[in-house]
Design a protein around this motif. Structure first.
Motif, mmCIF file in Angstrom:
data_model
loop_
_atom_site.group_PDB
_atom_site.id
_atom_site.type_symbol
_atom_site.label_atom_id
_atom_site.label_comp_id
_atom_site.label_asym_id
_atom_site.label_seq_id
_atom_site.Cartn_x
_atom_site.Cartn_y
_atom_site.Cartn_z
ATOM 1 N N VAL A 52 0.836 -1.200 0.000
ATOM 2 C CA VAL A 52 0.000 0.000 0.000
ATOM 3 C C VAL A 52 0.873 1.252 0.000
ATOM 4 C CG1 VAL A 52 -1.632 1.330 1.384
ATOM 5 C CG2 VAL A 52 -1.954 -1.129 1.091
ATOM 6 N N LEU A 53 1.945 1.231 0.811
ATOM 7 C CA LEU A 53 2.844 2.389 0.855
ATOM 8 C C LEU A 53 3.505 2.620 -0.503
ATOM 9 C CD1 LEU A 53 4.546 1.846 4.303
ATOM 10 C CD2 LEU A 53 3.181 3.822 3.635
ATOM 11 N N ALA A 54 3.924 1.517 -1.149
ATOM 12 C CA ALA A 54 4.584 1.657 -2.451
ATOM 13 C C ALA A 54 3.615 2.258 -3.469
ATOM 14 C CB ALA A 54 5.087 0.303 -2.935
ATOM 15 N N LEU A 55 2.368 1.785 -3.468
ATOM 16 C CA LEU A 55 1.375 2.331 -4.397
ATOM 17 C C LEU A 55 1.101 3.788 -4.055
ATOM 18 C CD1 LEU A 55 -1.163 -0.624 -4.666
ATOM 19 C CD2 LEU A 55 0.569 0.087 -6.306
ATOM 20 N N GLY A 56 1.028 4.079 -2.748
ATOM 21 C CA GLY A 56 0.774 5.452 -2.327
ATOM 22 C C GLY A 56 1.880 6.378 -2.774
ATOM 23 N N ARG A 57 3.103 5.865 -2.743
ATOM 24 C CA ARG A 57 4.227 6.706 -3.136
ATOM 25 C C ARG A 57 4.173 7.037 -4.623
ATOM 26 N NH1 ARG A 57 10.462 6.473 -1.018
ATOM 27 N NH2 ARG A 57 11.029 8.381 -2.058
ATOM 28 N N GLN A 58 3.457 6.229 -5.397
ATOM 29 C CA GLN A 58 3.335 6.505 -6.830
ATOM 30 C C GLN A 58 2.024 7.198 -7.163
ATOM 31 O OE1 GLN A 58 4.194 3.006 -9.202
ATOM 32 N NE2 GLN A 58 6.275 3.736 -9.044
ATOM 33 N N SER A 59 1.258 7.534 -6.137
ATOM 34 C CA SER A 59 -0.069 8.101 -6.371
ATOM 35 C C SER A 59 0.025 9.438 -7.099
ATOM 36 C CB SER A 59 -0.783 8.285 -5.036
ATOM 37 O OG SER A 59 -1.885 9.127 -5.198
ATOM 38 N N ARG A 60 -1.065 9.770 -7.797
ATOM 39 C CA ARG A 60 -1.100 11.063 -8.466
ATOM 40 C C ARG A 60 -1.465 12.171 -7.496
ATOM 41 N NH1 ARG A 60 -4.365 10.087 -14.057
ATOM 42 N NH2 ARG A 60 -3.156 8.293 -14.721
ATOM 43 N N LEU A 61 -2.036 11.785 -6.347
ATOM 44 C CA LEU A 61 -2.447 12.806 -5.382
ATOM 45 C C LEU A 61 -1.254 13.201 -4.524
ATOM 46 C CD1 LEU A 61 -5.754 11.060 -4.327
ATOM 47 C CD2 LEU A 61 -5.428 12.847 -6.032
ATOM 48 N N PRO A 62 -0.848 14.465 -4.594
ATOM 49 C CA PRO A 62 0.360 14.899 -3.883
ATOM 50 C C PRO A 62 0.281 14.628 -2.387
ATOM 51 C CG PRO A 62 -0.496 16.645 -5.292
ATOM 52 C CD PRO A 62 -1.510 15.549 -5.329
ATOM 53 N N ALA A 63 -0.891 14.783 -1.780
ATOM 54 C CA ALA A 63 -1.000 14.600 -0.333
ATOM 55 C C ALA A 63 -0.647 13.170 0.048
ATOM 56 C CB ALA A 63 -2.405 14.940 0.132
#
Ligand SMILES: Nc1ncnc2c1ncn2[C@@H]1O[C@H](COP(=O)(O)OP(=O)(O)OP(=O)(O)O)[C@@H](O)[C@H]1O
Ligand SMILES: [Mg+2]
Lengths: 257, 365
Positions: free
Chosen positions: B180-191
């Protein structure tokens, strides 16, 4: 510009288009990659797009299923406009099949699973029915005996036929092809083109980026020539190849024919 | 092609030159091919000569396997392996009530059984999940008591069950969190992206030991009066949070290794983000990162021994406690060799497990 340059590119004649692109522009950063694109695609119409490398052919057809976003103008696919806040982009993509130059099969799934994935997860078809459909299309592209193999075990031509079958399983209304044969060895090109010709006979709406001019002559209703991000010329294949009007078209045709 | 090859007559029966076959040939090509290889070979042979025989002498020839600590001390010669059998139950189970130690023993057997069962691809079905759930509940009851079993405080848990508990749960919980963290780090949402980056960098910039301290010393300060959170649970959470940050970076590497064409093919079929990730991207990316993930899992497994600093009696701490017993003082070499062997067996199992999964997942791309 000389006086006999076309302005409507044969678009006027099209009624009830399935795809309608008007005054569309796209930039990559500062680079104006598509400039004032106007194109209507009729139902069951088959269009071939050609043009030099870097002219924006891929970008244009990728805009149609929104793998790329355009910044100005309008793209309407089957009555739905592609905009930034479009909610159901997945719905539109399900209606628009895409075949890539490098096949892009899913290497961790068997051929059947490659084909059933979309129907099961997007169309919510029961697995059994999806598998039957998959086998039907695999037979159609003449590759049913490979169903249980993995993509890595198939030749390039076989993989591309699987990729076509994968798109067909979604029962799309339009099929986009981005240079489907240019990554293939010469002896495999024909097997893929044959499948595409079959598809054309059945009345599929197709937009094909290709330099296979034989295919364009025998299948296309209209051939488009693109250069520097613009549609320079469009015509029925006969006139397009025999009387190209634009100098850039003439130059291009002399280079590839 | 093949017809041509079979038709051809062999030119003549050629034997390889004598110097390249046989023992001599092997020695020459592998050990004495150049002058510095010869030098190295001789140096290694000398080192083995001075170290191996005395070790064998100590560990096997003059060793004691059943004697008491006193007898060992008096003889003062070889290894005193009897420290292990004499204390095995304390080393393995710590302060768990002596009469009830079959319970953690059974729990460990159950856990290992489930792990071995999960190794085979033909067992990878939905039912596997249910087996694990049932297994976990049974293990929990065995450890904690209930259903007619005498209750045992978790403060008394220790030894191998504690080590396995901390690592198996730590790793299984850390892996999804890391993804989840890895996907979050690639997220388009800056926050979301910056939240994940901050988390990962913060955790990776801090040693596990200080996280454990914080969980046991600092964290309780913020709890309202009278509320306590189980110490094992706090250590477990610290281990999970720590390992997840490392997993996240490894998984991110795998995600970046994925060709754009895979995303595009999935999207052009109409799959949404969640489906694309779950069905197309993660199965491939996670397969690529099996080797580095296993390195992380192995080091996380060994790092669980750090819980000694917050006074949990894991495998290492129980061994140290035995060495504190006057009868067995001075036999630390034997005890630590034994513990090293236990750790080695577990880690070796972990890496052979991963090699097996890699083979199972091989589809020739
Ligand atoms: N993601 C991108 N970012 C920046 N520039 C891009 C990107 N994709 C394409 N371009 C540029 O846009 C131009 C048009 O690219 P496009 O792929 O549409 O050309 P093409 O006509 O399909 O060429 P080819 O025949 O080589 O496939 C090229 O100059 C290319 O370098
Ligand atoms: Mg292209």
């Amino acid at each position: 510009m000389n006086s006999d340059v076309q302005t409507d590119f044969g678009n006027e004649a099209i009624e009830d288009p399935i795809i309608e692109i008007s005054a569309m522009h796209k930039w990559f950063g500062e680079f104006h990659v598509l400039q004032d694109i106007n194109l209507k695609v009729g139902r069951q119409e088959r269009i071939v797009i050609c043009g030099p490398s870097g002219s924006g052919k891929s970008t244009l057809i990728r805009c149609i299923n929104r793998l790329e976003e355009h910044q100005r103008g309008q793209i309407v696919v089957d009555g739905i406009e592609l905009t930034n806040n479009i909610k159901n982009i997945e719905k539109i993509r399900a209606e628009v099949g895409m075949v890539f130059q490098h096949f892009n099969l899913f290497p961790h799934l068997t051929i059947v699973d490659n084909l059933t994935l979309g129907p099961i997860w997007v169309r919510k078809v029961p697995r059994k029915e999806a598998e039957e459909t998959a086998m039907h299309y695999l037979e159609k592209v003449r590759i049913a005996e490979q169903a249980k193999k993995y993509p890595g075990q198939l030749s390039g031509g076989q993989q591309q036929r699987v990729a076509i079958a994968r798109s067909l399983c979604m029962a799309p209304k339009v099929m986009l092809f981005d240079e489907p044969t240019s990554a293939l060895d010469p002896e495999m090109i024909k097997e893929v083109l044959d499948v595409m010709i079959d598809l054309a006979r059945e009345g599929m709406t197709m937009i094909v980026v290709t330099h296979e001019m034989g295919f364009a002559k025998s299948v296309a209703h209209r051939v488009l020539f693109m250069d520097y991000g613009q549609i320079v010329e469009a015509n029925n294949p006969e006139d397009f190849f025999n009387n190209p009007r634009h100098d850039r078209t003439k130059l291009f045709l002399s280079q590839i024919l | 092609m093949s017809a041509e090859q079979t038709d051809r007559q062999p030119v003549e029966e050629l034997k390889p030159p004598a110097a390249s076959v046989g023992v001599l040939g092997w020695l020459r090509s592998n050990l004495f091919s150049t002058w510095y290889n010869s030098l190295l070979t001789l140096a290694v042979v000398y080192l083995l000569w001075v170290s191996v025989p005395p070790f064998v002498q100590w560990a096997f020839v003059e060793s004691f396997w059943t004697a008491s600590g006193k007898e060992c001390l008096e003889a003062d010669s070889g290894a005193c392996w009897s420290i292990i059998p004499n204390n095995i139950r304390f080393i393995m189970f710590g302060f768990y009530p002596y009469q009830e130690q079959w319970r953690p023993g059974l729990a460990v057997v159950l856990l290992v059984g489930l792990l071995i069962f999960s190794q085979f691809r033909r067992n990878w079905k939905k039912s596997l999940l249910y087996y694990w759930l049932v297994g976990l509940v049974v293990m929990g009851i065995l450890m904690k008591g209930g259903l007619g079993l005498a209750p045992v405080e978790s403060t008394k848990w220790g030894g191998l069950p504690l080590t396995l508990l901390l690592s198996v749960f730590g790793l299984t919980a850390a892996y999804p969190l890391g993804i989840v963290l890895a996907l979050g780090r690639q997220s388009r949402l800056p926050a979301i992206r910056s939240l994940c980056v901050v988390y990962i960098e913060l955790i990776r910039g801090v040693p596990l030991i200080s996280l454990l301290f914080m969980s046991s010393v600092v964290f309780p300060l913020f709890l309202p009066e009278g509320v306590t959170v189980n110490k094992i649970l706090r250590a477990q959470v610290a281990i999970i949070l720590f390992t997840a940050a490392y997993i996240a970076e490894v998984v991110r590497g795998g995600l970046q290794g994925m060709a754009r064409g895979q995303y595009e093919a999935a999207e052009s079929l109409g799959l949404n983000y969640y489906q694309t990730m779950r069905l197309i991207i993660l199965p491939q990316a996670l397969k690529i990162v099996i080797p580095p993930s296993v390195s992380i899992l192995i080091s996380a497994f060994k790092d669980t021994s750090l819980v000694v600093i917050i006074a949990l009696y894991d495998l290492l701490k129980t061994t140290q406690a035995v060495l504190g017993n006057p009868e067995w003082m001075g036999f630390s070499a034997e005890a630590y060799i034994f513990i090293a062997l236990v750790y080695f067996v577990c880690c070796y199992y972990l890496s052979s497990f991963s090699r097996k999964i890699e083979r199972e997942l091989d589809t020739g791309y």
